[in-house]
Design an enzyme around this catalytic site. Sequence first.
Site, PDB file in Angstrom:
ATOM      1  N   SER A  65       0.833  -1.209   0.000  1.00  0.00           N
ATOM      2  CA  SER A  65       0.000   0.000   0.000  1.00  0.00           C
ATOM      3  C   SER A  65       0.864   1.256   0.000  1.00  0.00           C
ATOM      4  CB  SER A  65      -0.901   0.025   1.233  1.00  0.00           C
ATOM      5  OG  SER A  65      -1.742  -1.101   1.251  1.00  0.00           O
TER       6      SER A  65
HETATM    7  N1  SAH Z   1      -0.753  -4.713   4.138  1.00  0.00           N
HETATM    8  C1  SAH Z   1      -0.200  -5.067   2.859  1.00  0.00           C
HETATM    9  C2  SAH Z   1      -1.167  -4.717   1.756  1.00  0.00           C
HETATM   10  C3  SAH Z   1      -1.209  -5.800   0.735  1.00  0.00           C
HETATM   11  S1  SAH Z   1      -2.520  -5.652  -0.442  1.00  0.00           S
HETATM   12  C4  SAH Z   1       1.143  -4.425   2.651  1.00  0.00           C
HETATM   13  O1  SAH Z   1       1.469  -3.492   3.385  1.00  0.00           O
HETATM   14  O2  SAH Z   1       1.894  -4.871   1.782  1.00  0.00           O
HETATM   15  C5  SAH Z   1      -3.775  -6.672   0.283  1.00  0.00           C
HETATM   16  C6  SAH Z   1      -3.385  -8.078   0.639  1.00  0.00           C
HETATM   17  O3  SAH Z   1      -4.572  -8.750   1.081  1.00  0.00           O
HETATM   18  C7  SAH Z   1      -2.825  -8.922  -0.488  1.00  0.00           C
HETATM   19  O4  SAH Z   1      -1.602  -9.466  -0.087  1.00  0.00           O
HETATM   20  C8  SAH Z   1      -3.878 -10.008  -0.705  1.00  0.00           C
HETATM   21  O5  SAH Z   1      -3.342 -11.248  -1.133  1.00  0.00           O
HETATM   22  C9  SAH Z   1      -4.499 -10.106   0.683  1.00  0.00           C
HETATM   23  N2  SAH Z   1      -5.833 -10.682   0.715  1.00  0.00           N
HETATM   24  C10 SAH Z   1      -6.817 -10.585  -0.209  1.00  0.00           C
HETATM   25  N3  SAH Z   1      -7.911 -11.251   0.187  1.00  0.00           N
HETATM   26  C11 SAH Z   1      -7.627 -11.802   1.396  1.00  0.00           C
HETATM   27  C12 SAH Z   1      -8.352 -12.609   2.316  1.00  0.00           C
HETATM   28  N4  SAH Z   1      -9.615 -13.002   2.081  1.00  0.00           N
HETATM   29  N5  SAH Z   1      -7.743 -12.971   3.466  1.00  0.00           N
HETATM   30  C13 SAH Z   1      -6.463 -12.581   3.749  1.00  0.00           C
HETATM   31  N6  SAH Z   1      -5.727 -11.812   2.893  1.00  0.00           N
HETATM   32  C14 SAH Z   1      -6.291 -11.442   1.735  1.00  0.00           C
END
Ligand code: SAH
Length: 216
Positions: A65
């Site tokens: 993000s």
């Molecule tokens: N906090 C992360 C943001 C990653 S983007 C960072 O700082 O890098 C959102 C993330 O949510 C992705 O890695 C995606 O694979 C995950 N995600 C999507 N659906 C999900 C679910 N149902 N349960 C857990 N994680 C999920």
Amino acid sequence: MIDTYRHKGLRKKLAEIVAKKGIKDTNVLAAIETIPRHLFIPDNALHKYAYEDKPFPIGAGQTISQPYTVAFQTELLDLKPRDKVLEIGTGSGYQTAVLLEMGAKVFSIERQKALFDRTKELLPKLSYNTKLFYGDGYVGLPTFAPFDKVIVTAGAPYIPEDLLKQLKIGGILVIPVDEGDSQRMKKIIKLAENKFETEDLGLFRFVPLLKEKGRD
Ligand code: SAH
């Protein structure tokens, strides 16, 4: 895994940029100044941009993000030292590191195996020790509940009931909600078992929170 004075200088500037955009929590800003964000971005070619206030690809169609968004969501959590926090969407682990730097006890769930595996290896290398789970964020972690705070870092089509259940009374859920490609950031305070107060904090763009059936 190299961190240099140049990187340190760049992230001091990044913390200033994020502060100028309105983030006031000095602990959040200190975390941004401390954490080597470039090491959370797997593609080395992108490292020179790592301290720009932008999201970047981390593989598996996901992104780390934008720092401002990380800071905004974290500030909304109103963290107290030793707060027990559930994070949905570990991704690169950068948001996890911010929470840990601020003294929270973090439980984080990721549903993409490749990202889970990579971050599970990366965080201890950077001396961040926490509990990471490979699973479905929609159901949370009932065995470790209740949590003081819950943060969802992917765009949720709706507010998962299980996450509200796993929040302590007085706890806070921060979640971007909507089915389109942009979401409204919601801060939900649990006032009593079935009583919630919701605040709308504007428009953001997140990758979608995926359903269990698409699991890889
Ligand atoms: N906090 C992360 C943001 C990653 S983007 C960072 O700082 O890098 C959102 C993330 O949510 C992705 O890695 C995606 O694979 C995950 N995600 C999507 N659906 C999900 C679910 N149902 N349960 C857990 N994680 C999920």
